[in-house]
Design an enzyme around this catalytic site. Structure first.
Site, PDB file in Angstrom:
ATOM      1  CG  HIS A 128     -11.176 -10.973   0.624  1.00 14.61           C
ATOM      2  ND1 HIS A 128     -10.712  -9.699   0.861  1.00 14.61           N
ATOM      3  CD2 HIS A 128     -11.819 -10.915  -0.566  1.00 14.61           C
ATOM      4  CE1 HIS A 128     -11.068  -8.922  -0.136  1.00 14.61           C
ATOM      5  NE2 HIS A 128     -11.730  -9.635  -1.030  1.00 14.61           N
TER       6      HIS A 128
ATOM      7  NE  ARG B  57      -3.975  -1.204   5.254  1.00 12.46           N
ATOM      8  CZ  ARG B  57      -4.243  -1.778   6.441  1.00 12.46           C
ATOM      9  NH1 ARG B  57      -5.293  -1.372   7.143  1.00 12.46           N
ATOM     10  NH2 ARG B  57      -3.481  -2.748   6.911  1.00 12.46           N
TER      11      ARG B  57
ATOM     12  NE  ARG C 132      -0.879   2.965   2.298  1.00 15.80           N
ATOM     13  CZ  ARG C 132      -1.239   1.679   2.288  1.00 15.80           C
ATOM     14  NH1 ARG C 132      -0.351   0.745   2.520  1.00 15.80           N
ATOM     15  NH2 ARG C 132      -2.503   1.343   2.040  1.00 15.80           N
TER      16      ARG C 132
ATOM     17  CD  GLU D 110       5.347   0.115   0.570  1.00 17.61           C
ATOM     18  OE1 GLU D 110       4.261  -0.478   0.615  1.00 17.61           O
ATOM     19  OE2 GLU D 110       5.499   1.218   0.018  1.00 17.61           O
TER      20      GLU D 110
ATOM     21  CG  ASN E 132       2.181  -7.173   4.401  1.00 18.98           C
ATOM     22  OD1 ASN E 132       2.729  -7.739   5.334  1.00 18.98           O
ATOM     23  ND2 ASN E 132       0.951  -6.713   4.475  1.00 18.98           N
ATOM     24  CG  ASP E 133       4.078  -4.143  -1.210  1.00 17.63           C
ATOM     25  OD1 ASP E 133       3.785  -5.121  -1.923  1.00 17.63           O
ATOM     26  OD2 ASP E 133       3.360  -3.145  -1.105  1.00 17.63           O
TER      27      ASP E 133
ATOM     28  NE  ARG F  36       0.753  -7.592  -0.350  1.00 11.04           N
ATOM     29  CZ  ARG F  36       0.547  -6.437   0.273  1.00 11.04           C
ATOM     30  NH1 ARG F  36       1.204  -5.364  -0.084  1.00 11.04           N
ATOM     31  NH2 ARG F  36      -0.292  -6.362   1.271  1.00 11.04           N
TER      32      ARG F  36
ATOM     33  CB  CYS G  56       3.243  -0.059   9.107  1.00  7.83           C
ATOM     34  SG  CYS G  56       3.844   0.244   7.436  1.00  7.83           S
TER      35      CYS G  56
END
Length: 571
Positions: free
Chosen positions: A195, A297, A333, A427, A450-451, A461, A498
């Site tokens: 966060h 998202r 997405r 990903e 990220n993935d 991650r 992205c």
């Protein structure tokens, strides 16, 4: 901290962690207060009914406070706070609190034990839910503080601007940071998707997370927080302080420069798009220079629901989004849930390793009506806004695609539902390795770094202990990006980025050199990336990318890119 002889160890000149964004800041340290001690396990002097009433009032008060803060901040921060409020009032938690009080415990102790039990459960599950375990600890602290009538541990107020140092920050604290006082954040825990990291990106706060040893920094000690390098300098020299200030001034000047389309120094267009989570975020993103949306998202419609939203409910939200970006590209997405973000209407089977489980397209394919409804809602929103003259260029992509067959399935299914431009997210390394066949079967690809990094490096991650592996600078990750970029150039298909890698100004140049045709990021990063791109031609970007690819690890790749981008300066 002491060594084996019991002698105090000297604090290193530099502490390393994961930098969030490209910023740099300097100032005196102010440390977050330690958590409240655990309540004693003693028998209550009150009746069960009185203790139960106290506990419920305390939980309700904290949930109300979190919702009130959510209303003040908006954006991703509001989503996080609203989710915390829902967690606080979870009926299962309340049942466990009631059970503890029925055994004679005080409200404080019952709250402590119930939240601790749930926290252990989430931690064991790992992934997204494991990351949420820290939220429970923060909620429990706030409820216990309310019951004791004392302030909850929070951000210090030394009366002057400061560098905030903490083990980690709770969403309720991060969301309302006074950015006129907090110069930067340093945490000892957390990874690039914690966060703290997410909200630091959204608010453009200089931050280094997962910095081992930062707990030994002293109040008032002057440090430099260099997010671009992921370094906290603990005893800076006058020269280092002056250099950091100059970099901060240069960055502020770039941020205030007139908005312009993303492009390289030779005029090569590189559209700069925004990663968004709600339709209402459109105006703020455009004000920061977003040329469209590279990742929308859709989970906000689903995660707080007990059943899938209707086509009409979804269509209304999508129309708001498309109208907000009329005339611009919007990449949506499809629902990326299941496994680590469980939804009861997608199946609730427990999985030992949710990051490798049934998520994304895998979950949607097993619940095809939900996918059909979403794609239908998107197609109808596209048609309705176009008819009103406020349509956007809608593209829709599937998450967690691993095979050519899945690519073919989604592309055909999306077109059947009325989607004009379907594509896939890259990903999973397997998809990158077959990029030529994948892009032959669909209209575009968008790389979720990220993935892709998580699966390439076999490093969760959201797990702070392996955060050092979670760098998209690693040549193995860059090589996969290059494979997709090459396939895109060969077949004439767009390849976007992205993931958070696009928000790193120098890495953005590398990604373009590897074949990325657009970059999408948190809106706060747009100005830095725009300025970085305009400092390099396409040929230079390719040379910088080649230097990074030739390295053996993430740190060396970044150093090589720095040297190639500034050949007259040492890396």
């Amino acid at each position: 901290m002491t060594d084996e002889t019991g002698q105090a160890q000297a604090l290193p000149a530099e502490l390393t962690g994961v930098g969030i964004g490209p910023g740099v800041a300097q100032g005196p340290v102010a440390r977050m207060a330690d958590p409240l001690p655990a309540p004693e396990d003693v028998a209550s002097a009150l009746s069960v009914d009185d203790e139960t009433a106290r506990a419920r009032e305390g939980v309700a008060a904290v949930a109300g406070e979190l919702n009130a803060r959510a209303e003040q901040v908006g954006g991703t921060a509001a989503e996080v706070l609203e989710a915390q409020a829902m967690m606080a009032e979870d009926p299962s938690l309340q049942e466990q609190i009631d059970a503890g009080i029925a055994q004679g415990k005080t409200a404080e102790r019952a709250v402590f034990e119930a939240f601790a039990t749930f926290q252990e459960t989430l931690t064991a599950m790992g992934g997204y839910l494991g990351e949420r375990a820290a939220d429970l600890a923060d909620i429990a602290q706030r409820v216990i503080a309310h019951l004791r009538g004392v302030p909850a541990p929070g951000v210090p107020d030394p009366g002057h601007p400061f560098i905030l140092v903490a083990r980690d920050l709770a969403p309720a604290d991060t969301a309302l940071l006074d950015l006129t006082q907090v110069l930067a954040l340093v945490t000892t825990a957390g990874g690039p998707t914690s966060h703290t990291a997410i909200l630091a990106r959204e608010k453009s706060i200089v931050a280094v997370v997962g910095a081992a040893g930062a707990d030994r920094l002293a109040d008032g000690q002057t440090v430099i927080v260099d997010a671009a390098a992921g370094i906290v300098t603990t005893g800076p020299t006058a020269h280092q302080l002056a250099d950091a200030q100059q970099r901060a001034d240069d960055r502020a000047a770039a941020a205030s420069a007139p908005l312009a389309a993303g492009a390289l120094a030779d005029g090569t267009a590189v559209p700069l798009l925004a990663n968004l989570g709600k339709p209402g975020d459109a105006a703020a993103a455009i004000a920061l220079g977003a040329e469209g949306v590279g990742l929308f998202r859709t989970e906000f419609l689903f995660l707080s629901a007990t059943e899938a939203p209707t086509v009409a409910e979804q269509q209304a939200a999508y129309e708001q989004l498309l109208a907000g970006f009329a005339g611009k590209k919007v990449v949506v997405r499809a629902l990326d849930a299941g496994a680590d973000k469980p939804l009861s209407f997608l199946g609730d089977a427990h999985e030992e390793n949710p990051a490798l489980g049934r998520r994304g397209l895998r979950a949607l394919r097993a619940n095809e009506q939900i996918l059909r409804d979403q794609l239908t809602a998107l197609a109808q929103a596209d048609a309705a806004t176009t008819a009103r003259g406020e349509g956007a260029e809608l593209w829709v992509m599937a998450p967690m695609v691993a095979t050519v067959e899945e690519t073919e399935y989604f592309t055909a299914f999306a077109r059947e539902c009325g989607i004009r431009v379907p594509g896939v997210m890259v990903e999973v390394p397997a998809l990158a390795l077959l990029a030529d066949r994948v892009l032959a079967a669909t209209d575009f690809a968008s790389i979720g770094t990220n993935d892709l990094t998580q699966y390439t490096m076999a490093a969760d991650r959201v797990l702070g202990s392996v955060a050092s592996y979670q760098s998209p600078w690693h040549p193995a990750v860059l090589r996969l990006v290059a494979d997709v970029g090459f396939a895109g150039r060969t077949l004439g298909k767009p390849v976007g980025i992205c993931g958070e890698a696009a928000a790193d100004p120098l890495l953005a140049v590398v990604l373009v050199g590897l074949g990325a045709t657009s970059l999408s990021m948190a809106p706060a990063a747009l100005a830095d990336v725009r300025a970085s791109l305009r400092a390099h031609t396409l040929d230079q970007a390719k040379s910088i990318a080649a230097a990074a690819l030739a390295a053996g690890d993430a740190a060396s790749a970044r150093a090589a890119a720095v040297a190639a981008a500034s050949p007259t300066r040492p890396a």
